[in-house]
Design a protein around this motif. Structure first.
Motif, PDB file in Angstrom:
ATOM      1  N   ALA A   1       0.738  -1.301  -0.061  1.00 27.05           N
ATOM      2  CA  ALA A   1       0.256  -0.371  -0.290  1.00 27.05           C
ATOM      3  C   ALA A   1       0.722   1.116  -0.240  1.00 27.05           C
ATOM      4  CB  ALA A   1      -1.113  -0.286   1.039  1.00 27.05           C
ATOM      5  N   VAL A   2       0.283   2.396  -1.095  1.00 28.78           N
ATOM      6  CA  VAL A   2       1.058   3.506  -0.813  1.00 28.78           C
ATOM      7  C   VAL A   2       0.797   4.704  -0.541  1.00 28.78           C
ATOM      8  CG1 VAL A   2       1.219   3.160  -3.306  1.00 28.78           C
ATOM      9  CG2 VAL A   2       2.788   4.575  -2.199  1.00 28.78           C
ATOM     10  N   ALA A   3       0.742   5.455   0.123  1.00 31.05           N
ATOM     11  CA  ALA A   3       0.185   7.081   0.372  1.00 31.05           C
ATOM     12  C   ALA A   3       1.224   8.175  -0.085  1.00 31.05           C
ATOM     13  CB  ALA A   3      -0.380   7.144   1.573  1.00 31.05           C
ATOM     14  N   ALA A   4       1.073   8.321  -0.437  1.00 29.66           N
ATOM     15  CA  ALA A   4       2.056  10.215  -0.992  1.00 29.66           C
ATOM     16  C   ALA A   4       0.778  11.728  -0.956  1.00 29.66           C
ATOM     17  CB  ALA A   4       1.508  10.054  -2.546  1.00 29.66           C
ATOM     18  N   ALA A   5       1.579  12.896  -0.799  1.00 26.36           N
ATOM     19  CA  ALA A   5       1.299  13.706  -0.314  1.00 26.36           C
ATOM     20  C   ALA A   5       1.443  15.299  -0.370  1.00 26.36           C
ATOM     21  CB  ALA A   5       1.045  13.941   1.830  1.00 26.36           C
ATOM     22  N   GLY A   6       1.028  15.859  -1.504  1.00 26.12           N
ATOM     23  CA  GLY A   6       1.644  16.547  -2.290  1.00 26.12           C
ATOM     24  C   GLY A   6       2.510  15.892  -3.176  1.00 26.12           C
TER      25      GLY A   6
END
Length: 299
Positions: free
Chosen positions: A178-183
């Motif tokens: 799972a991956v999360a990316a902000a900005g």
């Protein structure tokens, strides 16, 4: 009979000379900007004072494929899952302490580390996701060999440049569940044009020439091209609706390019990296639930 004076050569040349001067100034300015992007000011690492939610915090180090020493902090896992956190440009591992606390509180092992040329890690220049991909792979290697972690339960979170780098790694490394990316930005070239393209190619291209001249493979930093390579691994994108550094339109293009399962949270009133300031409880909850579903099989 009237006589007409021929324009003097200097008058005819004036517009051309002016354009050359403007072009020269923009080229010089772009080169200076590019040098600043390669060599940002150093931000010293400050160890967190309150460690209640980071019980067992360890100083750790590991090595990239090129032999760069990378330094960080690790909080052991209590649920057999772990998340690697990747900071942004001109920051260091301490930039993501909010995210670390939110995930460690839920039982996750958490690795915060300094990318090359940041904090206490080695390296003499920033490459905007190109070389940093190898730093993140080394971080995943480190975590996957921890006795407290099931290597089948690894997640990845990144902010800004770290978000773009995390997407690039997740697209090619199946260990990332799972991956999360902000900005994050969809492509380095597009980001340079967004930030420095006031005069179009005249102001943006000198920046790109400088990066390429330093060995940065600008064309390789395009996570937007491979978003569907996640192949069913959950994606969370976070952005502020008043972010001048990663405008919503850029983040929206990443979201459109991705395949399901995917989610996008645009934080009202948040600028670049202000998600925890504007909506701390919801931000922590969304991060936890995103990784819970993928790594623990729960919501």
């Amino acid at each position: 009979m009237k006589t007409f004076l021929k324009p003097r050569p200097i008058v005819l040349l004036a517009p051309t000379l002016a354009m050359l001067m403007v072009g020269g100034v923009l080229t010089w300015r772009g080169h200076r900007i590019g040098q600043g992007l390669l060599h940002p000011p150093h931000v010293p690492v400050e160890r967190p004072v309150a460690l209640e939610e980071l019980t067992g915090l360890e100083d750790v180090s590991f090595t990239s494929a090129e032999g760069l020493a990378l330094r960080g902090w690790y909080v052991p896992s209590r649920n057999r899952a772990a998340v690697v956190l990747v900071h942004g440009f001109a920051g260091n591992r301490a930039q993501l302490l909010f995210e670390a606390r939110a995930l460690a509180r839920a039982g996750y092992g958490v690795l915060l580390f300094d990318l090359r040329a940041h904090g206490e890690s080695g390296g003499d220049r920033v490459t905007w996701g190109d070389g940093e991909r190898r730093d993140v792979v080394a971080a995943l290697d480190f975590v996957s060999h921890r006795q407290d972690v099931d290597p089948a339960k690894l997640g990845l979170f990144g902010f800004s440049m770290g978000g773009t780098t995390s997407l690039l790694v997740a697209e090619s490394d199946p260990r990332v569940k799972a991956v999360a990316a902000a900005g994050a930005y969809p492509a380095l070239e597009a980001d340079v044009y967004s930030g420095y393209g006031r005069w179009g190619a005249l102001s943006a291209e000198p920046v790109l020439w400088t990066l390429r001249g330093a060995g940065v493979d600008v064309d390789a930093v395009r996570p937007i091209d491979g978003m569907c390579r996640l192949q069913g691994r959950p994606l969370l994108l976070v952005n502020g609706d008043v972010d001048p550094d990663a405008p919503s339109k850029l983040q929206a293009s990443l979201f459109r390019a991705a395949c399901e399962p995917k989610s996008l949270w645009v934080v009202p009133g948040a600028g670049h990296g202000e998600y925890s300031r504007v909506a701390p409880e919801e931000y922590a909850r969304r991060l936890r639930e995103h990784f819970d579903r993928a790594l623990l099989g729960s919501s």
